[in-house]
Design a protein around this motif. Sequence first.
Motif, PDB file in Angstrom:
ATOM      1  N   ASP A   1       0.801  -1.228   0.000  1.00 36.18           N
ATOM      2  CA  ASP A   1       0.000   0.000   0.000  1.00 36.18           C
ATOM      3  C   ASP A   1       0.837   1.284   0.000  1.00 36.18           C
ATOM      4  O   ASP A   1       0.401   2.306   0.511  1.00 36.18           O
ATOM      5  CB  ASP A   1      -0.990   0.016   1.176  1.00 36.18           C
TER       6      ASP A   1
ATOM      7  N   GLU B   1       0.699   1.565  -5.934  1.00 39.67           N
ATOM      8  CA  GLU B   1      -0.189   0.581  -6.543  1.00 39.67           C
ATOM      9  C   GLU B   1       0.617  -0.450  -7.333  1.00 39.67           C
ATOM     10  O   GLU B   1       1.578  -0.110  -8.018  1.00 39.67           O
ATOM     11  CB  GLU B   1      -1.175   1.287  -7.484  1.00 39.67           C
ATOM     12  N   ASN B   2       0.232  -1.718  -7.187  1.00 44.72           N
ATOM     13  CA  ASN B   2       0.857  -2.840  -7.906  1.00 44.72           C
ATOM     14  C   ASN B   2       2.333  -3.045  -7.558  1.00 44.72           C
ATOM     15  O   ASN B   2       3.125  -3.436  -8.409  1.00 44.72           O
ATOM     16  CB  ASN B   2       0.697  -2.698  -9.420  1.00 44.72           C
TER      17      ASN B   2
END
Length: 193
Positions: free
Chosen positions: A181, A184-185
Amino acid sequence: MPKIDNFKFYSNAIKKHGFNAKGVNWLSKETQELRFDEILQLLPDALSESSLGDAGCGFGDFYHYLVKQDKKPKYYTGIDSLLKMVHLATTKTQEEILHLDICKETLPIKDYYICSGALNILTTFETHLFIQNCYKSSRKSFIFNTLYGDKQSNTYNYMQKNEIENIAKRLEVRKIVYREDYIENDITVMFLK
């Protein structure tokens, strides 16, 4: 064989962006340092008493980040498979930088190994070899970040937790720590001995 040609991937980025974070295919220096922050959070406070191997060191940016954070290790060794990166990192860091194929060659034993970004264009098989070699060559832990999720890409390698945990099980990793977190990704993983 990588999904794409490793040499062309980085050479084209250097030609386009120069010797900076974008030159090693990060979106920006800020996202590169966000990943470095996550790795640093998992390294010991007393890093100055430890040896550190930087697998896929590129220009040696992680070393300079550690110096800036006043977290320089006792011994730093960068490792890269591209000779151009080895020469540049040697010049920029004045530290030991080795020209090795991490998937195939024996690595020096270090207290900690880290990897930031080098797994992103490897095949699944190469990723497993890379992680195995770094983990086996560390005395205490291997910390790495990787693209995270179930995306399919002809260029990039995405991993999921079940795959990471299967690798850990085969290597008999004592404990896995995840950091998520922050982008992203993306995921940062520590394999503890």
